[in-house]
Each structure stands twice: as structure tokens, then as C-alpha cells.
Design a protein around this motif. Structure first.
Motif, mmCIF file in Angstrom:
data_model
loop_
_atom_site.group_PDB
_atom_site.id
_atom_site.type_symbol
_atom_site.label_atom_id
_atom_site.label_comp_id
_atom_site.label_asym_id
_atom_site.label_seq_id
_atom_site.Cartn_x
_atom_site.Cartn_y
_atom_site.Cartn_z
ATOM 1 N N CYS A 160 -70.950 18.453 58.418
ATOM 2 C CA CYS A 160 -71.754 17.463 57.699
ATOM 3 C C CYS A 160 -72.046 16.289 58.619
ATOM 4 O O CYS A 160 -71.169 15.844 59.364
ATOM 5 C CB CYS A 160 -71.029 16.955 56.461
ATOM 6 S SG CYS A 160 -70.981 18.131 55.091
ATOM 7 N N THR A 161 -73.266 15.796 58.579
ATOM 8 C CA THR A 161 -73.649 14.592 59.336
ATOM 9 C C THR A 161 -74.649 13.793 58.514
ATOM 10 O O THR A 161 -75.225 14.308 57.551
ATOM 11 C CB THR A 161 -74.323 14.928 60.686
ATOM 12 O OG1 THR A 161 -75.646 15.446 60.450
ATOM 13 C CG2 THR A 161 -73.517 15.939 61.483
ATOM 14 N N ARG A 162 -74.832 12.553 58.904
ATOM 15 C CA ARG A 162 -75.960 11.799 58.386
ATOM 16 C C ARG A 162 -77.224 12.325 59.065
ATOM 17 O O ARG A 162 -77.149 13.230 59.901
ATOM 18 C CB ARG A 162 -75.767 10.308 58.613
ATOM 19 C CG ARG A 162 -75.880 9.854 60.055
ATOM 20 C CD ARG A 162 -75.363 8.450 60.287
ATOM 21 N NE ARG A 162 -75.965 7.461 59.397
ATOM 22 C CZ ARG A 162 -75.431 6.262 59.126
ATOM 23 N NH1 ARG A 162 -74.285 5.905 59.688
ATOM 24 N NH2 ARG A 162 -76.031 5.426 58.310
ATOM 25 N N GLY A 202 -76.723 10.542 53.359
ATOM 26 C CA GLY A 202 -75.741 9.461 53.315
ATOM 27 C C GLY A 202 -75.413 8.883 54.672
ATOM 28 O O GLY A 202 -76.014 9.222 55.691
ATOM 29 N N GLY A 203 -74.421 7.973 54.670
ATOM 30 C CA GLY A 203 -73.974 7.325 55.892
ATOM 31 C C GLY A 203 -72.686 7.943 56.398
ATOM 32 O O GLY A 203 -72.207 8.951 55.870
ATOM 33 N N ILE A 208 -67.173 11.131 55.850
ATOM 34 C CA ILE A 208 -65.705 11.143 55.843
ATOM 35 C C ILE A 208 -65.190 11.546 54.462
ATOM 36 O O ILE A 208 -64.262 12.356 54.335
ATOM 37 C CB ILE A 208 -65.145 9.762 56.253
ATOM 38 C CG1 ILE A 208 -65.613 9.388 57.664
ATOM 39 C CG2 ILE A 208 -63.617 9.768 56.200
ATOM 40 C CD1 ILE A 208 -65.320 7.950 58.038
ATOM 41 N N LYS A 209 -65.791 10.985 53.425
ATOM 42 C CA LYS A 209 -65.372 11.318 52.062
ATOM 43 C C LYS A 209 -65.647 12.780 51.745
ATOM 44 O O LYS A 209 -64.846 13.437 51.046
ATOM 45 C CB LYS A 209 -66.083 10.404 51.058
ATOM 46 C CG LYS A 209 -65.613 8.952 51.110
ATOM 47 C CD LYS A 209 -66.359 8.081 50.108
ATOM 48 C CE LYS A 209 -65.827 6.652 50.134
ATOM 49 N NZ LYS A 209 -66.561 5.768 49.175
ATOM 50 N N SER A 221 -68.564 10.527 62.887
ATOM 51 C CA SER A 221 -68.582 9.164 62.350
ATOM 52 C C SER A 221 -68.385 8.158 63.470
ATOM 53 O O SER A 221 -67.681 8.433 64.445
ATOM 54 C CB SER A 221 -67.470 8.977 61.319
ATOM 55 O OG SER A 221 -67.364 7.621 60.909
ATOM 56 N N ASN A 222 -68.999 6.990 63.321
ATOM 57 C CA ASN A 222 -68.639 5.880 64.202
ATOM 58 C C ASN A 222 -67.202 5.466 63.908
ATOM 59 O O ASN A 222 -66.755 5.466 62.754
ATOM 60 C CB ASN A 222 -69.579 4.691 64.001
ATOM 61 C CG ASN A 222 -70.821 4.774 64.870
ATOM 62 O OD1 ASN A 222 -70.966 5.694 65.678
ATOM 63 N ND2 ASN A 222 -71.725 3.825 64.704
ATOM 64 N N SER A 223 -66.497 5.096 64.947
ATOM 65 C CA SER A 223 -65.064 4.818 64.837
ATOM 66 C C SER A 223 -64.748 3.687 63.867
ATOM 67 O O SER A 223 -63.702 3.700 63.207
ATOM 68 C CB SER A 223 -64.495 4.489 66.222
ATOM 69 O OG SER A 223 -65.271 3.482 66.867
#
Length: 344
Positions: A160-162, A202-203, A208-209, A221-223
Motif C-alpha cells: 500500500c502507498t499513497r 490517503g496519506g 501505516i494504519k 512512509s516518511n519517518s
């Protein structure tokens, strides 16, 4: 008496104009809108006496406003997030070069635009990494320990990614282009599309969720999004991060992709001296801590260490060493690749 009154009035007006002209101000156009940055700006004013007039907006809105204002823009400093956006502003002719011994000594060469004879156009003042997060119950860390592994058929239906065209991903893919070349990068993007668990939406926090819920096995994800959740005391966030593992990608090769928040002096800055002073202030130790830790990032200046508990918990890592300006310059090629492989 009337001429005398005119003369007195003129003198008073002249005095007022002189005082206005001597007022130290800085007009900052900022795409950063974190509450913790307020302390940074207040400290600068306290230290220098220079008042900051701030225009806030998202990156696209800031760039559109600057282009609309043209040569009459009052902007002195442009502060943007992500190398792709900084490069876009540079390509649109919105910055002017700056030659500063302080900035050259403090900011690593790979974290500012490629320097010309008159200096660099913009400088990075905080850094963030693009990390891989995975569901600890369903995915092995060693199966997702590189960006390229996200395209491996063994991860089919897990990714999954934005949006692929979001600047955070465009910059990541621009870095892959620098490391791997065009053919391999496009192959990786094609494999990532084939491995998607769902259409990009999404973002980064949403990704993450989705990993924690099991909808996805792995995400990017960005850290600082990860660090925010690690610092949270909300029961649902604590429970989420117990299910999610974190991988620093490509530690056996070129290192994790690193991006920046950065700033430069506006092309038509009416207060150039104050603008350069502000950039040099941002490179100082105190400002580096404010600027970086306020958003769970790392200082750009290597000698400044973070005390952020979430970042310390995430541990140290090997970062890539490539010029972020080159990464930004790759964005048009990346967008064409995304279209060809159908990465939405």
C-alpha cells in the motif's frame, strides 16, 4: 503661519517615513505549518530584532502565489517541504543564488541545490527518511528490506502507498533513478503496481494504519509519521505500533532515501540581507533543534544531535548520499514512468 505648519508637518512625515524605512522585517512564505515552529521564529526575532511577517500555505499554493505576484512579490524567503518542490520553484525562477560561508560550512553539499558561481539557490535545514513499515504478523522484515523488494512477486497483494505522483514518492522514485538507472527503476515501479493490495489512497499515516489492520502487508512512509505515532500515548496508537515493524531500507547498498525541508531567498526579495541572515540562523545549533525536532525530523547539520525519544527508538541508519537537487530534477522523468506503468 500656514507655510510653517506645512513645514512642520513635512518634517514629522519625513521622520515617520524614516522610522518605517529603518524597521527590520522579513517576509516569509512558508509551507511548513507546525505549531512548534512558532518558537523558532520568535527566537529569531528576539535574537536579531527582525520582525517576521509570515504567509502560510501548502507548497502548491505558495508557488502559485509567487508566480502570480511576479516581480512585485514582497517575499524574502521561500520555505518549502521536499526536494521536488524546491526544484520546481528553482526551475520556475523563484529563487536567487546565495553565497554564504556559514551555509557552505554548515549544510552538507548533498542537501542543497547544485552550486553555481554565485552560490546555491536553496538549502535543506531538516531531513526525513522514507522508511518501509510492515505487519509483523504477516510479513518478514528480510522480505521487504529494500525499496526494490516491494516489486518482488513474493509481495504480491501486500503493498500500500499513497499516490505515486505525490511529491514524497516522486522524490523517492527520483532517487531510485539516480541509483539504478531508468530501465531498472521503471521495472521496479511496474512491479510495485502489480503488488498493490489496493489503489493508492490517503496519506502516509493512513498507510501505516492499513498495515496495522492487516489490509496491507507493507507500506512506505516518511519517518516523521512513524515517529509521531511512536510518541503518541493514545491507546489506539500504542496498539497500532505494537503490530507494525520498521525497516531502514537498502542498508546493505546505497542507504535509505533522505529528503529535506528547505528554503532559499526569493528572486525579488526586498530585504535580501535579512533573508540571508535568516537562512544562516536556521543553520545554527539552536534553530536546527527547533526546526528538526518540532516535526520529528533530523537536523541537516551533522554535528547537531537529536534528543527526540521516538527517533532514538527508531535507531540509527545508513542514509543515501546523492544530491537532493538531482533527485528533484528527475521528477518529470519519474512522472512519465508512472503514467506508462499505470501507477495512480
Amino acid at each position: 503661519m500656514f507655510p510653517r505648519q506645512l513645514m512642520v508637518g513635512a518634517l514629522l512625515a519625513g521622520t515617520a517615513l524614516s522610522a518605517f524605512a529603518q524597521e527590520k522585517v522579513l517576509n516569509l512564505y512558508s509551507a511548513r505549518h507546525y505549531q512548534t515552529d512558532e518558537a523558532l521564529y520568535a527566537d529569531f526575532t528576539k535574537a536579531t530584532g527582525i520582525k517576521i511577517n509570515r504567509i502560510d500555505g501548502d507548497d502548491a499554493g505558495i508557488l502559485a502565489r509567487l508566480k502570480s505576484e511576479g516581480a512585485s512579490s514582497p517575499a524574502d524567503v521561500i520555505l518549502l517541504v521536499d526536494a521536488a518542490r524546491l526544484w520546481k520553484a528553482q526551475s520556475d525562477g523563484l529563487f536567487q543564488p546565495v553565497k554564504s560561508k556559514v551555509l557552505d560550512e554548515r549544510i552538507p553539499a548533498q542537501l542543497h541545490s547544485k552550486e553555481g558561481a554565485d552560490g546555491a539557490q536553496w538549502f535543506g535545514f531538516s531531513t526525513r527518511a522514507r522508511v518501509i513499515v510492515y505487519n509483523k504478523a504477516n510479513v518478514k522484515a528480510e522480505d521487504v528490506d529494500t525499496y526494490e523488494s516491494l516489486a518482488d512477486p513474493k509481495n504480491k497483494g501486500k503493498l500500500c502507498t499513497r499516490s505515486g505522483s505525490h511529491p514524497y514518492n516522486v522524490s523517492l522514485f527520483g532517487a531510485l533513478l539516480e541509483h539504478n538507472g531508468a530501465a531498472k527503476t521503471e521495472e521496479v515501479l511496474k512491479g510495485m503496481v502489480a503488488n498493490q493490495a489496493r489503489q493508492p489512497v490517503g496519506g502516509d499515516t493512513d498507510q501505516i494504519k492499513a498495515v496495522g489492520s492487516g489490509e496491507c502487508g507493507v507500506a512506505i512512509s516518511n519517518s516523521y509519521y512513524v515517529a509521531r505515532l511512536l510518541r503518541s500515548t493514545k491507546p489506539e496508537d500504542v496498539a497500532l505500533m505494537e503490530k507494525v515493524g520498521i525497516v531502514w531500507p537498502n542498508q546493505k547498498s546505497y542507504g535509505a532515501h533522505v529528503n529535506i525541508a528547505g528554503a532559499g531567498v526569493a528572486k525579488n526579495a526586498p530585504h535580501k540581507a535579512e533573508a540571508v541572515q535568516f537562512l544562516e540562523y536556521l543553520a545554527g545549533d539552536k534553530a536546527q533543534r527547533y526546526f528538526a525536532e518540532g516535526n520529528n525530523e533530523w537536523p541537516a547539520v551533522a554535528s547537531v544531535k537529536t534528543e527526540n525519544p521516538a527517533l532514538l527508538k527508531m535507531g540509527s541508519f545508513k542514509a543515501e548520499v546523492i544530491n537532493v537537487g538531482a533527485v528533484g530534477a528527475n521528477q518529470q522523468k519519474v512522472l512519465q514512468m508512472l503514467d506508462r506503468v499505470g501507477y495512480k
